[in-house]
Design a protein around this motif. Sequence first.
Motif, PDB file in Angstrom:
ATOM      1  N   ARG A  24       0.570  -0.942  -0.134  1.00  0.00           N
ATOM      2  CA  ARG A  24       0.088  -0.329   0.246  1.00  0.00           C
ATOM      3  C   ARG A  24       0.862   0.758  -0.090  1.00  0.00           C
ATOM      4  O   ARG A  24       0.480   2.386  -0.380  1.00  0.00           O
ATOM      5  N   THR A  25       1.768   1.182   0.971  1.00  0.00           N
ATOM      6  CA  THR A  25       2.473   2.588   0.952  1.00  0.00           C
ATOM      7  C   THR A  25       3.864   2.155   0.475  1.00  0.00           C
ATOM      8  O   THR A  25       4.670   3.923   0.627  1.00  0.00           O
ATOM      9  N   PHE A  26       4.787   0.975   0.241  1.00  0.00           N
ATOM     10  CA  PHE A  26       5.986   0.864  -0.163  1.00  0.00           C
ATOM     11  C   PHE A  26       7.452   1.505   0.301  1.00  0.00           C
ATOM     12  O   PHE A  26       7.602   2.461   0.264  1.00  0.00           O
ATOM     13  N   ARG A  27       6.415   1.260   1.375  1.00  0.00           N
ATOM     14  CA  ARG A  27       7.602   1.844   2.969  1.00  0.00           C
ATOM     15  C   ARG A  27       7.701   0.734   4.106  1.00  0.00           C
ATOM     16  O   ARG A  27       6.693  -0.455   4.284  1.00  0.00           O
ATOM     17  N   ILE A  28       8.435  -0.361   5.236  1.00  0.00           N
ATOM     18  CA  ILE A  28       8.759  -1.197   5.410  1.00  0.00           C
ATOM     19  C   ILE A  28       8.830  -0.069   7.111  1.00  0.00           C
ATOM     20  O   ILE A  28      10.387  -0.004   7.052  1.00  0.00           O
ATOM     21  N   ALA A  29       7.762  -0.287   8.322  1.00  0.00           N
ATOM     22  CA  ALA A  29       7.946   0.746   8.775  1.00  0.00           C
ATOM     23  C   ALA A  29       9.063   0.353   9.791  1.00  0.00           C
ATOM     24  O   ALA A  29       9.083  -0.880  10.309  1.00  0.00           O
ATOM     25  N   ASN A  30       9.809   1.278  10.802  1.00  0.00           N
ATOM     26  CA  ASN A  30      10.952   0.398  11.886  1.00  0.00           C
ATOM     27  C   ASN A  30       9.977   0.112  12.960  1.00  0.00           C
ATOM     28  O   ASN A  30      10.882  -1.102  13.763  1.00  0.00           O
ATOM     29  N   ARG A  31       8.882   0.682  12.990  1.00  0.00           N
ATOM     30  CA  ARG A  31       8.059   0.030  14.353  1.00  0.00           C
ATOM     31  C   ARG A  31       7.999  -1.081  13.808  1.00  0.00           C
ATOM     32  O   ARG A  31       7.878  -1.947  15.081  1.00  0.00           O
ATOM     33  N   ASP A  32       7.748  -1.878  12.911  1.00  0.00           N
ATOM     34  CA  ASP A  32       6.848  -2.861  12.340  1.00  0.00           C
ATOM     35  C   ASP A  32       8.638  -4.086  12.927  1.00  0.00           C
ATOM     36  O   ASP A  32       8.354  -5.273  13.344  1.00  0.00           O
ATOM     37  N   LEU A  33       9.674  -3.525  12.108  1.00  0.00           N
ATOM     38  CA  LEU A  33      10.763  -4.312  12.533  1.00  0.00           C
ATOM     39  C   LEU A  33      11.448  -4.525  13.602  1.00  0.00           C
ATOM     40  O   LEU A  33      11.818  -5.857  13.645  1.00  0.00           O
ATOM     41  N   GLY A  34      11.253  -3.644  14.686  1.00  0.00           N
ATOM     42  CA  GLY A  34      11.022  -3.433  16.039  1.00  0.00           C
ATOM     43  C   GLY A  34       9.734  -4.816  16.834  1.00  0.00           C
ATOM     44  O   GLY A  34      10.762  -5.267  17.310  1.00  0.00           O
TER      45      GLY A  34
END
Length: 138
Positions: A24-34
């Motif tokens: 949807r956004t072409f981003r992987i959030a750092n909070r999801d990686l955390g």
Amino acid sequence: MFEKYFWLIVIVAWGCRVSYLDLRTFRIANRDLGFGLLIIWPGMLISNQQFLGLKGVVPTIFCCILIGIFGLVGMGDVKLVLLFSPWLQRENWLAATLVLLAIAWAQIVVTLVRDRSLPQKVAFAPAILLALAVNMAS
């Protein structure tokens, strides 16, 4: 036994969330990686995934950062691969790489047919996560 399946459900749900948001956004959030580091890592250990340790992480780090610097993939994709690098089985890299390339090409072809132009961005999280699943399953 129930605990193993619970963690597998959590891991798959997290992977679906990361994939959906990347599409949807072409981003992987750092909070999801955390969340992946704090919750998914223990879940992988509890669900008896083969932990290979940090012996192969250095080459993976080098390759991922090199690919990220040249802009072939985003740094969120690089961090996603690095998150799972202790579970990557080096002898099964070919099947996983073919899955990754096939899914990335499928996204490009679908966008080309739908929009009649090449995409400016490709969401790699779904391809990375499915390739990791193939790698760990084989």
